[in-house]
Design an enzyme around this catalytic site. Structure first.
Site, PDB file in Angstrom:
ATOM      1  N   LEU A 187      -2.063  -8.805   2.714  1.00 45.02           N
ATOM      2  CA  LEU A 187      -1.689  -8.258   3.708  1.00 45.02           C
ATOM      3  C   LEU A 187      -2.146  -8.844   5.057  1.00 45.02           C
ATOM      4  O   LEU A 187      -3.115  -9.283   4.835  1.00 45.02           O
ATOM      5  CB  LEU A 187      -2.100  -6.587   4.043  1.00 45.02           C
ATOM      6  CG  LEU A 187      -1.595  -6.154   5.326  1.00 45.02           C
ATOM      7  CD1 LEU A 187      -0.157  -5.553   5.081  1.00 45.02           C
ATOM      8  CD2 LEU A 187      -2.675  -4.868   5.423  1.00 45.02           C
TER       9      LEU A 187
ATOM     10  N   TYR B  63       2.104   3.338   6.208  1.00 47.40           N
ATOM     11  CA  TYR B  63       1.111   3.774   7.256  1.00 47.40           C
ATOM     12  C   TYR B  63       0.331   2.595   7.962  1.00 47.40           C
ATOM     13  O   TYR B  63       0.414   1.497   7.495  1.00 47.40           O
ATOM     14  CB  TYR B  63      -0.264   4.586   6.416  1.00 47.40           C
ATOM     15  CG  TYR B  63      -1.212   3.817   5.789  1.00 47.40           C
ATOM     16  CD1 TYR B  63      -1.114   3.115   4.584  1.00 47.40           C
ATOM     17  CD2 TYR B  63      -2.514   3.618   6.350  1.00 47.40           C
ATOM     18  CE1 TYR B  63      -1.955   2.587   3.891  1.00 47.40           C
ATOM     19  CE2 TYR B  63      -3.435   3.150   5.755  1.00 47.40           C
ATOM     20  CZ  TYR B  63      -3.128   2.281   4.634  1.00 47.40           C
ATOM     21  OH  TYR B  63      -4.305   1.741   4.150  1.00 47.40           O
TER      22      TYR B  63
ATOM     23  N   GLU C 270      -7.531 -10.772  -1.366  1.00 46.61           N
ATOM     24  CA  GLU C 270      -8.095  -9.738  -0.346  1.00 46.61           C
ATOM     25  C   GLU C 270      -9.024  -8.846  -0.931  1.00 46.61           C
ATOM     26  O   GLU C 270      -8.956  -8.471  -2.270  1.00 46.61           O
ATOM     27  CB  GLU C 270      -7.013  -9.545   0.519  1.00 46.61           C
ATOM     28  CG  GLU C 270      -5.933  -8.249  -0.281  1.00 46.61           C
ATOM     29  CD  GLU C 270      -4.818  -7.789   0.598  1.00 46.61           C
ATOM     30  OE1 GLU C 270      -4.916  -7.929   1.662  1.00 46.61           O
ATOM     31  OE2 GLU C 270      -3.831  -7.397  -0.052  1.00 46.61           O
TER      32      GLU C 270
ATOM     33  N   LYS D 116       2.670  -2.185   3.958  1.00 43.64           N
ATOM     34  CA  LYS D 116       1.474  -1.364   4.115  1.00 43.64           C
ATOM     35  C   LYS D 116       1.753   0.101   3.472  1.00 43.64           C
ATOM     36  O   LYS D 116       2.011   0.830   4.243  1.00 43.64           O
ATOM     37  CB  LYS D 116       0.724  -1.542   5.450  1.00 43.64           C
ATOM     38  CG  LYS D 116      -0.841  -0.939   5.366  1.00 43.64           C
ATOM     39  CD  LYS D 116      -1.435  -1.501   6.835  1.00 43.64           C
ATOM     40  CE  LYS D 116      -2.774  -0.714   6.896  1.00 43.64           C
ATOM     41  NZ  LYS D 116      -3.550  -0.832   5.720  1.00 43.64           N
TER      42      LYS D 116
ATOM     43  N   ARG E 282       4.277  -3.754  12.390  1.00 38.43           N
ATOM     44  CA  ARG E 282       4.064  -3.879  11.086  1.00 38.43           C
ATOM     45  C   ARG E 282       4.482  -2.665  10.571  1.00 38.43           C
ATOM     46  O   ARG E 282       5.067  -2.826   9.136  1.00 38.43           O
ATOM     47  CB  ARG E 282       2.416  -4.507  10.696  1.00 38.43           C
ATOM     48  CG  ARG E 282       2.229  -4.448   9.363  1.00 38.43           C
ATOM     49  CD  ARG E 282       0.838  -4.989   9.017  1.00 38.43           C
ATOM     50  NE  ARG E 282      -0.096  -4.191   9.288  1.00 38.43           N
ATOM     51  CZ  ARG E 282      -1.577  -4.270   9.277  1.00 38.43           C
ATOM     52  NH1 ARG E 282      -1.965  -5.512   9.182  1.00 38.43           N
ATOM     53  NH2 ARG E 282      -2.377  -3.250   9.377  1.00 38.43           N
TER      54      ARG E 282
HETATM   55  N1  PDD Z   1      -6.635  -1.485   5.795  1.00 37.98           N
HETATM   56  N2  PDD Z   1      -5.817  -6.029   3.322  1.00 37.98           N
HETATM   57  C1  PDD Z   1      -5.496  -4.671   2.858  1.00 37.98           C
HETATM   58  C2  PDD Z   1      -5.140  -4.358   1.310  1.00 37.98           C
HETATM   59  C3  PDD Z   1      -5.619  -3.499   3.899  1.00 37.98           C
HETATM   60  O1  PDD Z   1      -5.442  -2.236   3.464  1.00 37.98           O
HETATM   61  C4  PDD Z   1      -6.387  -3.808   4.989  1.00 37.98           C
HETATM   62  C5  PDD Z   1      -6.097  -2.826   6.280  1.00 37.98           C
HETATM   63  C6  PDD Z   1      -6.281  -5.040   5.452  1.00 37.98           C
HETATM   64  C7  PDD Z   1      -6.830  -5.458   6.777  1.00 37.98           C
HETATM   65  O2  PDD Z   1      -5.746  -5.362   7.882  1.00 37.98           O
HETATM   66  P1  PDD Z   1      -6.019  -5.026   9.297  1.00 37.98           P
HETATM   67  O3  PDD Z   1      -6.889  -6.155   9.934  1.00 37.98           O
HETATM   68  O4  PDD Z   1      -4.735  -5.068  10.026  1.00 37.98           O
HETATM   69  O5  PDD Z   1      -6.466  -3.633   9.396  1.00 37.98           O
HETATM   70  C8  PDD Z   1      -6.111  -6.105   4.472  1.00 37.98           C
HETATM   71  C9  PDD Z   1      -6.896  -0.436   6.694  1.00 37.98           C
HETATM   72  C10 PDD Z   1      -8.067  -0.742   7.645  1.00 37.98           C
HETATM   73  C11 PDD Z   1      -6.980   1.047   5.946  1.00 37.98           C
HETATM   74  O6  PDD Z   1      -6.438   1.006   4.842  1.00 37.98           O
HETATM   75  O7  PDD Z   1      -7.187   1.754   6.541  1.00 37.98           O
END
Ligand code: PDD
Length: 297
Positions: A206, A31, A182, A149, A50
């Site tokens: 990620l 997703y 993270e 993801k 991505r």
């Molecule tokens: N999550 N690390 C993890 C494990 C994440 O699930 C996310 C994002 C990030 C940050 O990624 P980005 O800057 O591309 O949003 C880091 C999204 C917001 C979610 O799960 O909805």
């Protein structure tokens, strides 16, 4: 809410997925979540890149190309009459007989949900949020590639439960080598000796799109940036801490476990630089037309 599901946009109560869907049975799917500002999906190409990377690392073939996915995303926004929104695009392996073999599923399930963007309380940005370092470790990067993801979120949910128990907003996980990795849905940054530090991709994270933007903005602002391996003691000794993700943007942290931090100058500078980046991106996409966005398509 109107939901896109496999080529159709239907009311949410009709947007149902089979109990045989391997996303439901095994968490087999991927997703992306994106934010929409004034009708423009921020960093759409990066999010779709991505998504296709996640698909390729899991051997999942997305039956739509980038342009068709963009049209589906914008059609869902139009159907919901949303200009400032949170959009989630999910692609599961699809439905098939019970069994792990992906070949059992002939057609992936594609779902797009859009809702009004969350309004975080202004005090979050003014005063900062409380986060913890969780006992739950991040999945080994050698076991599940964190660049995927995926719908497998149990690792993150276990850490989130720890945060909820102590009324904290986010939990940062250490990796198996005791290094910071993270948050459950975010990346972590801290300022130490005037250097902006963040765990490197090699720590098993990620590579967040917001993280990438924050690093670029910091470099542009002449800040020293260090992507490396850090311990929780490094963060306790920091002078500023913030987390990033698509919907939180740059969110100041006022407390990690029992260590307190001010909402510092660097965090504020980067948050306002991020807002400016969003503003110029939206203006650029609008000026570029003809495009896929909004009623003007
Ligand atoms: N999550 N690390 C993890 C494990 C994440 O699930 C996310 C994002 C990030 C940050 O990624 P980005 O800057 O591309 O949003 C880091 C999204 C917001 C979610 O799960 O909805």
């Amino acid at each position: 809410m109107q939901v896109y599901i496999n080529g159709k946009i239907v009311p949410s109560q009709e947007a149902v997925v089979s109990v045989f869907d391997h996303g439901f049975l095994y968490g087999d799917g991927i997703y992306e979540t994106m934010l929409v500002y004034d009708g423009v999906i921020f960093k759409l190409d990066e999010h779709l890149q991505r998504l296709y990377r996640s698909a390729s690392l899991t051997g999942l073939t997305i039956p739509l190309d980038t342009d068709l996915l963009k049209i589906a995303l914008y059609d869902t926004l139009l159907a919901n009459a949303l200009k400032d929104a949170y959009v989630r695009l999910t692609v599961s392996r699809g439905h098939g007989p019970i069994g792990l073999d992906p070949e059992l599923c002939s057609q992936p399930t594609i779902v797009i949900m859009a809702q009004k963007s969350k309004d975080y309380p202004p005090t979050f940005y003014e005063k900062g949020i409380h986060i913890i370092i969780a006992e739950t470790r991040r999945n080994l990067k050698e076991a599940i590639d964190p660049r995927i993801k995926s719908l497998n979120f149990l690792n993150n949910i276990l850490a989130k439960i720890e945060a909820i128990r102590v009324n904290a907003y986010e939990a940062i996980m250490l990796n198996a080598r005791n290094r910071l990795s993270e948050g459950t849905v975010s990346n972590i940054f801290f300022l130490k000796d005037d250097i902006l530090c963040t765990p490197s991709v090699a720590c098993g994270i990620l590579d967040g799109i917001t993280r990438g933007i924050a690093i670029d903005l910091a470099v542009r602002e002449d800040l020293g940036v260090l992507e490396g391996e850090f311990t929780k003691e490094d963060i306790y000794a920091a002078t500023e801490v913030f987390i990033t993700n698509t919907s939180l943007e740059v969110m100041p942290v006022s407390k990690v476990d029992s260590t307190i931090y001010p909402v510092g100058k660097v965090t504020k500078r980067l948050h306002s630089a991020y807002k400016q980046e969003v503003g110029s991106y939206v203006a650029r996409v609008r000026a570029e037309g003809p495009s896929l966005w909004g009623q003007e398509r």
